[in-house]
Design an enzyme around this catalytic site. Structure first.
Site, mmCIF file in Angstrom:
data_model
loop_
_atom_site.group_PDB
_atom_site.id
_atom_site.type_symbol
_atom_site.label_atom_id
_atom_site.label_comp_id
_atom_site.label_asym_id
_atom_site.label_seq_id
_atom_site.Cartn_x
_atom_site.Cartn_y
_atom_site.Cartn_z
ATOM 1 N N ARG A 1 0.848 -1.202 0.000
ATOM 2 C CA ARG A 1 0.000 0.000 0.000
ATOM 3 C C ARG A 1 0.883 1.251 0.000
ATOM 4 N NH1 ARG A 1 -1.412 1.759 4.651
ATOM 5 N NH2 ARG A 1 -2.081 -0.239 5.498
ATOM 6 N N LYS B 1 -9.019 5.682 -18.903
ATOM 7 C CA LYS B 1 -9.395 6.174 -20.226
ATOM 8 C C LYS B 1 -8.222 6.089 -21.203
ATOM 9 C CE LYS B 1 -13.236 6.776 -18.144
ATOM 10 N NZ LYS B 1 -13.188 7.419 -16.893
ATOM 11 N N TYR C 1 -17.482 15.863 -14.925
ATOM 12 C CA TYR C 1 -17.910 14.467 -14.834
ATOM 13 C C TYR C 1 -18.877 14.313 -13.646
ATOM 14 C CZ TYR C 1 -17.781 9.527 -13.737
ATOM 15 O OH TYR C 1 -18.151 8.242 -13.431
ATOM 16 N N ASP D 1 -8.254 18.367 -14.317
ATOM 17 C CA ASP D 1 -8.558 16.985 -14.677
ATOM 18 C C ASP D 1 -8.272 16.857 -16.176
ATOM 19 O OD1 ASP D 1 -9.711 14.586 -15.461
ATOM 20 O OD2 ASP D 1 -11.302 14.703 -13.964
HETATM 21 O O1 P1T Z 1 -14.044 6.116 -13.549
HETATM 22 P P1 P1T Z 1 -12.826 6.638 -12.850
HETATM 23 O O2 P1T Z 1 -11.548 5.996 -13.277
HETATM 24 O O3 P1T Z 1 -13.006 6.658 -11.365
HETATM 25 O O4 P1T Z 1 -12.645 8.174 -13.321
HETATM 26 C C1 P1T Z 1 -13.545 9.183 -12.982
HETATM 27 C C2 P1T Z 1 -13.464 10.317 -13.964
HETATM 28 C C3 P1T Z 1 -12.730 11.442 -13.644
HETATM 29 N N1 P1T Z 1 -12.633 12.485 -14.496
HETATM 30 C C4 P1T Z 1 -13.209 12.465 -15.703
HETATM 31 C C5 P1T Z 1 -13.073 13.639 -16.612
HETATM 32 C C6 P1T Z 1 -13.951 11.352 -16.101
HETATM 33 O O5 P1T Z 1 -14.518 11.368 -17.319
HETATM 34 C C7 P1T Z 1 -14.087 10.248 -15.213
HETATM 35 C C8 P1T Z 1 -14.886 9.046 -15.561
HETATM 36 N N2 P1T Z 1 -15.722 9.233 -16.634
HETATM 37 C C9 P1T Z 1 -16.571 8.300 -17.169
HETATM 38 C C10 P1T Z 1 -16.699 7.052 -16.700
HETATM 39 C C11 P1T Z 1 -17.342 8.766 -18.324
HETATM 40 O O6 P1T Z 1 -17.907 7.932 -19.067
HETATM 41 O O7 P1T Z 1 -17.383 9.991 -18.543
#
Ligand code: P1T
Length: 395
Positions: free
Chosen positions: A57, A207, A109, A182
């Site tokens: 961790r 992503k 988001y 972000d």
């Molecule tokens: O899903 P996660 O890895 O926890 O990420 C969250 C997140 C943070 N910032 C942005 C700009 C994002 O688009 C996302 C997650 N977004 C999607 C799952 C979506 O389909 O837009």
């Protein structure tokens, strides 16, 4: 090159960094692929005498490789990896104390909106939302209260609005706020917010960085050693860390990031131009893609982005038509998320942004008939043909 030989990868171009930084051949075996250290703990020679790792961790060599890679891609001094984009954002949120406030761009988001309005609010941490594309509106918001942080996305999710990162950072800093960007929607290949003045960059590595829709992950990069120390403390204290295998999958994805981003852009531009023609024929209400010359964000995007990215959204004439359109697509999978090699389509109002109250969504343009596309790396003519047949079937 051995992996204790810290080459200064910042002298190299992006693709070279993506292939090599953090991913040098293993010093023990020469393994060209970073080894996956599937271990929770590490033998100590005597109590307290370690080889640099004590518990996974706190630190893990595969995760460390990913953290070095991410730092290098963002030209940052420090990188940290997390178990999801939301884990990374929430760990940043843990820097705030009761009574502090954060200002967030209004088109964000849904999960980011949710964690600040429904989780951090329980600890008396306030969140306000602002249209940060309008610098006058942003400035008066920053002056109206003290905000510890300004959090922006550019382009925004799902309206693809572009925020002037450099000017936002200047305004925030002169009002005593630090800036978090972000950078999920562009990836470090397309935009480097730290170079534009941001204090922290955050990613959902789920992503573009991982790129194959096979893991959930997050990351943070910064040049500020105090912020890094505080976040590293929280990373261990809160414990939202990724598994070594997930780190390895992100590392593998990163090696082809530049190639994929060029293709995502080439395809997205072709799709946006096709949908723009439908708009001119009155078959689509609006199309959001900063790469189109008549987008209000085109000039700013051309200035601060390497290309215009792989995401676009557009509004159809009704929800019924929008739903029918998505159901008729053959190559685009109806799914949340983005940034993978395969094209995805979704209705934000029902899917990714359903956690935002309807009135607020509509005010932002996230209506029931808005469709978002994550363009994959398929042959662009096949994608256009698929859109054409689905439009025909849905009208
Ligand atoms: O899903 P996660 O890895 O926890 O990420 C969250 C997140 C943070 N910032 C942005 C700009 C994002 O688009 C996302 C997650 N977004 C999607 C799952 C979506 O389909 O837009």
């Amino acid at each position: 090159m051995a992996n204790d030989d810290r080459e200064d990868w910042n002298r190299y171009g992006f693709s070279t960094k993506a292939v090599h930084a953090g991913q040098e051949p293993d010093i023990l075996t020469g393994s060209v692929s970073v080894p996956i250290y599937l271990t929770s703990t590490y033998a100590q020679e005597s109590p307290g005498v370690t080889k640099g790792f004590e518990y996974s961790r706190t630190g893990n060599p595969t995760r460390q490789a990913l953290e070095r890679s991410i730092a290098s891609l963002e030209s940052a001094k420090f990188g940290l990896a997390f178990s999801s984009g939301m884990a990374a954002i929430s760990t940043i949120g843990n820097l705030l104390r009761s009574g502090d406030r954060i200002l967030i761009c209004d088109d964000t988001y849904g999960g980011t909106y949710r964690v600040f309005t429904r989780v951090f609010s329980k600890f008396s941490i306030g969140a306000d939302f602002v249209d940060a594309t309008r610098l006058d509106v942003l400035e008066s918001a920053l002056k109206s209260k003290h905000y510890s942080f300004l959090l922006i996305e550019s382009p925004t999710n799902p309206m693809l609005k572009v925020i002037d990162i450099e000017k936002s950072c200047e305004l925030a800093h002169s009002n005593g706020s630090k800036v978090i960007v972000d950078n999920t929607f562009t990836s470090p290949y397309v935009s480097n917010p730290l170079a534009m003045g941001a204090d922290i960059v955050v990613h959902s590595t789920t992503k573009y960085l991982a790129g194959h829709s096979d893991i959930i992950g997050g990351a943070v990069a910064t040049n500020d050693s105090q912020l890094h120390q505080d976040l590293k403390f929280l990373q261990n204290a809160v414990g939202a860390v990724p598994s070594p295998f997930d780190c390895w999958l992100v590392l593998r994805g990163i090696r082809t990031l530049a190639l994929r981003m060029d293709r995502h852009f080439e395809n997205a531009l072709a799709l946006a131009q096709f949908i723009q023609k439908l708009k001119e024929e009155g078959r689509v209400k609006s199309v959001n893609y900063p790469g189109l010359p008549d987008s209000p964000f085109h000039n700013l995007a051309a200035k601060q982005m390497r290309n215009f990215g792989g995401m676009l959204s557009f509004e159809m004439n009704s929800k019924k038509q929008a739903v029918s359109f998505t159901q008729h697509l053959k190559l685009f999978t109806i799914a949340e998320s983005l940034g993978g090699v395969e094209s995805l389509v979704e209705l934000p109002a029902i899917m990714t942004h359903a956690s935002i109250p309807e009135q607020e969504r509509n005010a932002k343009g996230v209506t029931d008939s808005l469709i978002r596309i994550s363009t994959g790396v398929e042959d662009k003519q096949d994608l256009i043909n698929d859109l054409r047949q689905a439009f025909k079937a849905a009208s």
